[in-house]
Write a protein that holds these residues in place. Structure first.
Motif, PDB file in Angstrom:
ATOM      1  N   SER B  20       0.886  -1.205   0.052  1.00 20.85           N
ATOM      2  CA  SER B  20      -0.083   0.134   0.074  1.00 20.85           C
ATOM      3  C   SER B  20       0.976   1.220  -0.300  1.00 20.85           C
ATOM      4  N   ILE B  21       0.208   2.502  -0.225  1.00 20.86           N
ATOM      5  CA  ILE B  21       0.897   3.701  -0.207  1.00 20.86           C
ATOM      6  C   ILE B  21       1.532   3.746   1.178  1.00 20.86           C
ATOM      7  N   MET B  22       0.706   3.332   2.303  1.00 21.42           N
ATOM      8  CA  MET B  22       1.470   3.571   3.748  1.00 21.42           C
ATOM      9  C   MET B  22       2.614   2.701   3.895  1.00 21.42           C
ATOM     10  N   GLU B  23       2.412   1.365   3.517  1.00 24.31           N
ATOM     11  CA  GLU B  23       3.672   0.326   3.630  1.00 24.31           C
ATOM     12  C   GLU B  23       4.821   1.038   2.824  1.00 24.31           C
ATOM     13  N   ALA B  24       4.727   1.230   1.821  1.00 21.56           N
ATOM     14  CA  ALA B  24       5.890   1.997   0.952  1.00 21.56           C
ATOM     15  C   ALA B  24       6.381   3.181   1.702  1.00 21.56           C
ATOM     16  N   ALA B  25       5.576   4.104   2.204  1.00 21.38           N
ATOM     17  CA  ALA B  25       6.067   5.390   2.835  1.00 21.38           C
ATOM     18  C   ALA B  25       6.954   4.982   4.043  1.00 21.38           C
ATOM     19  N   LEU B  26       6.214   4.087   4.724  1.00 21.22           N
ATOM     20  CA  LEU B  26       6.950   3.950   6.305  1.00 21.22           C
ATOM     21  C   LEU B  26       8.224   3.223   5.791  1.00 21.22           C
ATOM     22  N   LEU B  27       8.274   2.336   4.793  1.00 17.53           N
ATOM     23  CA  LEU B  27       9.640   1.887   4.594  1.00 17.53           C
ATOM     24  C   LEU B  27      10.584   2.695   3.966  1.00 17.53           C
ATOM     25  N   ALA B  28      10.193   3.703   3.396  1.00 17.26           N
ATOM     26  CA  ALA B  28      10.927   4.650   2.685  1.00 17.26           C
ATOM     27  C   ALA B  28      11.207   5.875   3.874  1.00 17.26           C
ATOM     28  N   HIS B  34      -1.452   7.937  11.302  1.00 24.13           N
ATOM     29  CA  HIS B  34      -2.368   6.826  11.447  1.00 24.13           C
ATOM     30  C   HIS B  34      -2.763   6.308  12.610  1.00 24.13           C
ATOM     31  N   LEU B  35      -3.777   5.883  12.956  1.00 24.83           N
ATOM     32  CA  LEU B  35      -3.928   5.270  14.264  1.00 24.83           C
ATOM     33  C   LEU B  35      -4.632   3.769  14.064  1.00 24.83           C
ATOM     34  N   CYS B  36      -5.671   3.521  12.995  1.00 21.34           N
ATOM     35  CA  CYS B  36      -6.209   2.199  12.887  1.00 21.34           C
ATOM     36  C   CYS B  36      -5.031   1.357  11.994  1.00 21.34           C
ATOM     37  N   PHE B  37      -4.175   1.890  11.512  1.00 18.11           N
ATOM     38  CA  PHE B  37      -3.336   1.160  10.755  1.00 18.11           C
ATOM     39  C   PHE B  37      -2.363   0.674  11.606  1.00 18.11           C
ATOM     40  N   HIS B  38      -2.157  -0.696  11.426  1.00 17.70           N
ATOM     41  CA  HIS B  38      -0.762  -1.458  12.205  1.00 17.70           C
ATOM     42  C   HIS B  38      -0.038  -2.279  11.282  1.00 17.70           C
ATOM     43  N   PRO B  39       1.301  -2.369  11.294  1.00 17.41           N
ATOM     44  CA  PRO B  39       2.242  -2.980  10.366  1.00 17.41           C
ATOM     45  C   PRO B  39       1.733  -4.600  10.292  1.00 17.41           C
ATOM     46  N   LEU B  40       1.326  -5.049  11.420  1.00 16.35           N
ATOM     47  CA  LEU B  40       0.971  -6.579  11.508  1.00 16.35           C
ATOM     48  C   LEU B  40      -0.298  -6.853  11.131  1.00 16.35           C
ATOM     49  N   GLU B  42      -4.103  -6.681   8.647  1.00 16.11           N
ATOM     50  CA  GLU B  42      -4.648  -5.996   7.462  1.00 16.11           C
ATOM     51  C   GLU B  42      -5.216  -4.820   7.772  1.00 16.11           C
ATOM     52  N   PRO B  43      -5.157  -3.869   6.593  1.00 16.53           N
ATOM     53  CA  PRO B  43      -5.669  -2.525   6.854  1.00 16.53           C
ATOM     54  C   PRO B  43      -7.030  -2.349   7.083  1.00 16.53           C
ATOM     55  N   HIS B  44      -7.559  -1.257   7.553  1.00 19.05           N
ATOM     56  CA  HIS B  44      -8.953  -1.216   8.012  1.00 19.05           C
ATOM     57  C   HIS B  44      -9.413   0.262   7.281  1.00 19.05           C
ATOM     58  N   GLY B  45      -8.734   1.037   7.147  1.00 19.56           N
ATOM     59  CA  GLY B  45      -9.262   2.215   6.515  1.00 19.56           C
ATOM     60  C   GLY B  45     -10.335   3.063   7.347  1.00 19.56           C
ATOM     61  N   SER B  46     -10.296   2.691   8.369  1.00 22.70           N
ATOM     62  CA  SER B  46     -11.639   3.682   9.256  1.00 22.70           C
ATOM     63  C   SER B  46     -11.101   4.778   9.857  1.00 22.70           C
ATOM     64  N   CYS B  62      -3.604   3.654   3.661  1.00 22.56           N
ATOM     65  CA  CYS B  62      -3.367   2.141   4.259  1.00 22.56           C
ATOM     66  C   CYS B  62      -4.313   1.187   3.333  1.00 22.56           C
ATOM     67  N   THR B  63      -5.039   1.801   2.584  1.00 24.55           N
ATOM     68  CA  THR B  63      -5.808   0.691   1.673  1.00 24.55           C
ATOM     69  C   THR B  63      -5.690   1.066   0.184  1.00 24.55           C
ATOM     70  N   THR B  64      -4.955   2.150  -0.171  1.00 19.75           N
ATOM     71  CA  THR B  64      -4.845   2.412  -1.464  1.00 19.75           C
ATOM     72  C   THR B  64      -3.446   1.668  -1.996  1.00 19.75           C
ATOM     73  N   PRO B  65      -3.373   0.837  -2.988  1.00 22.86           N
ATOM     74  CA  PRO B  65      -2.367   0.216  -3.448  1.00 22.86           C
ATOM     75  C   PRO B  65      -1.318   1.154  -3.974  1.00 22.86           C
ATOM     76  N   ALA B  66       0.071   0.923  -3.884  1.00 26.23           N
ATOM     77  CA  ALA B  66       1.116   1.832  -4.392  1.00 26.23           C
ATOM     78  C   ALA B  66       1.039   1.276  -5.963  1.00 26.23           C
ATOM     79  N   ALA B  67       1.330   2.575  -6.757  1.00 26.04           N
ATOM     80  CA  ALA B  67       1.183   2.400  -8.329  1.00 26.04           C
ATOM     81  C   ALA B  67       2.444   3.161  -8.788  1.00 26.04           C
ATOM     82  N   ALA B  68       3.077   2.799  -9.860  1.00 22.97           N
ATOM     83  CA  ALA B  68       4.103   3.531 -10.374  1.00 22.97           C
ATOM     84  C   ALA B  68       3.435   4.719 -10.900  1.00 22.97           C
ATOM     85  N   GLY B  69       4.273   5.963 -10.704  1.00 24.82           N
ATOM     86  CA  GLY B  69       3.777   7.108 -11.071  1.00 24.82           C
ATOM     87  C   GLY B  69       2.729   7.781 -10.291  1.00 24.82           C
TER      88      GLY B  69
END
Lengths: 179, 246
Positions: B20-28, B34-40, B42-46, B62-69
């Protein structure tokens, strides 16, 4: 009265902890006393509120008297500041909002542990409690808020310095606390 | 392979398919609140705090997939103002009394307030009356502090292999319920060592006997900001997860 800006303070449904923290500015109180005129405040024991530049309010509104004092501050102070958790969100006194007022009174004055001569105080001089404790912004317009339980002395000092200099108060992140 | 990238606030961010955009961002090393998101989990988006603008459209990171560009906007005053408003609504909706809460200094809700420089809430405080559940010998459930993020619900299901928690009701009547014959936590199969007992971002679920192990003033958010702590935690957990997937 001097032409120095007037500052008033009060504690509504609070514990005076914010006032104690205010006094923790220590010797700078001398500097402050030279820069301002202290109007109604527990520090001077002046009861009559005059027109003021700044009114610092500690505590939420839990009684008819709290409400009256708050409205008086709003009417006479150019800038009203909610100081501390209780003024901002009710704080510890708002824990009573979990219960009906009559149940609180019954527990404290009639049925609680160690109550001797049970009776609910009804002296006409006692302020009547309101059914629910409320943060001050629900009742009057609040210009600024300074969180903390209590806000650190440095934060109170910074707020006053900013306001007296005519600046928008900015609380540095290391002084921002809710507890 | 990290051969694809998108941008967050004009910084290039590499990603792997499925992140997700969130995961890629945190790794970068880029913090998205965020509050409901937790790396362990499934995302909830609430909670909506992670709302970013993706090619100009507001979407939860947290629920939007990362995509090129993709061109993602994150750290702007307008977005942070929206996040502050969401947070102010959360504070007014529950009973969040930091001075009397042993989670103070460990609490992500509180730390989010500091991070977003929230001074107060302009909304009327609801002071809801919610049932406290002190029936469990090792875990306390204080519903006053629940923000309905479902971290405990998901952790119990996804990590602990149990289904101890769920949300019931709607709107202002939403409440955290417990899966046990009596509805009480003490009669459920929750254990203090469960992820669900320890994953709450607020003080709604507390493991007993640990609250004051770290003194006030030395707690995670007393010195460090939320973004720093979240980035470290997320980077560690996400990297660990990626390693194990290979």
């Amino acid at each position: 009265m001097s032409d120095r800006p007037c500052v008033a303070t009060t504690s509504l449904a609070g514990c005076f902890g914010c006032h104690m923290s205010f006094l923790d500015i220590d010797e700078r109180i001398v500097e402050l006393a030279e820069a301002i005129h202290l109007d109604r405040t527990p520090l001077t024991d002046i009861k009559q509120l005059h027109h003021c530049r700044i009114g610092l309010i500690e505590g939420g509104v839990g009684s008819e008297e709290n409400l009256q004092v708050l409205q008086e501050f709003r009417a006479r102070c150019e800038i009203v500041v909610a100081v501390g958790a209780c003024a901002i969100n009710g704080g510890i006194p708002a824990l009573r909002n979990h219960f009906e007022l009559r149940d609180c009174l019954r527990e404290v004055y009639l049925e609680g542990m160690g109550v001797d001569d049970p009776q609910i105080p009804d002296d006409p001089e006692l302020p009547r409690p309101l059914p629910r404790l409320r943060p001050i912004h629900e009742l009057v317009k609040v210009d600024y808020s300074l969180p903390g339980c209590p806000p650190p002395a440095e934060a109170i000092w910074k707020l006053l310095q900013d306001l007296l200099a005519g600046r928008e108060p900015v609380i540095p992140s290391e002084l921002l606390r809710y507890d | 392979m990290n051969d694809q990238a998108f941008t967050i606030d004009d910084h290039p961010v590499p990603f792997r398919r499925g992140e997700s955009i969130m995961e890629a961002a945190l790794l970068a090393g880029i913090y998205i609140p965020h509050l409901c998101f937790h790396p362990l989990l499934e995302p909830h988006g609430s909670c909506r705090l992670c709302t970013v603008e993706v090619n100009g459209k507001p979407l939860p990171a947290c629920t939007t997939p990362a995509a090129a560009g993709l061109e993602v906007t994150n750290d702007t005053e307008a977005l942070n103002q929206q996040r502050r408003t969401l947070l102010q609504l959360l504070f007014a909706e529950g009973n969040h009394c930091c001075p009397s809460c042993e989670k103070s200094g460990h609490c992500e809700l509180q730390a989010m307030g500091y991070w977003l420089k929230m001074l107060d809430s302009p909304f009327p405080y609801l002071f809801p009356r919610r049932a406290l559940d002190a029936s469990h010998p090792a875990v306390l459930l204080d519903r006053d502090r629940c923000i309905f993020c479902e971290r405990c619900v998901r952790a119990s299901r996804e990590l602990d292999g149990k289904e101890v928690f769920a949300l019931a009701g709607r709107g202002l009547n939403t409440r955290l319920i417990v899966n046990s014959p009596s509805g009480r936590l003490g009669d459920s199969d929750l254990e203090a060592s469960d992820h669900a007992a320890r994953i709450c971002p607020t003080g709604a679920l507390l493991v007993r006997g640990e609250g004051f192990r770290t003194p006030i003033g030395k707690r995670p958010f007393d010195g460090k900001s939320l973004s720093e702590t979240c980035l470290q935690r997320a980077a560690a957990l996400l990297k660990e997860g990626k390693e194990s997937e290979r």
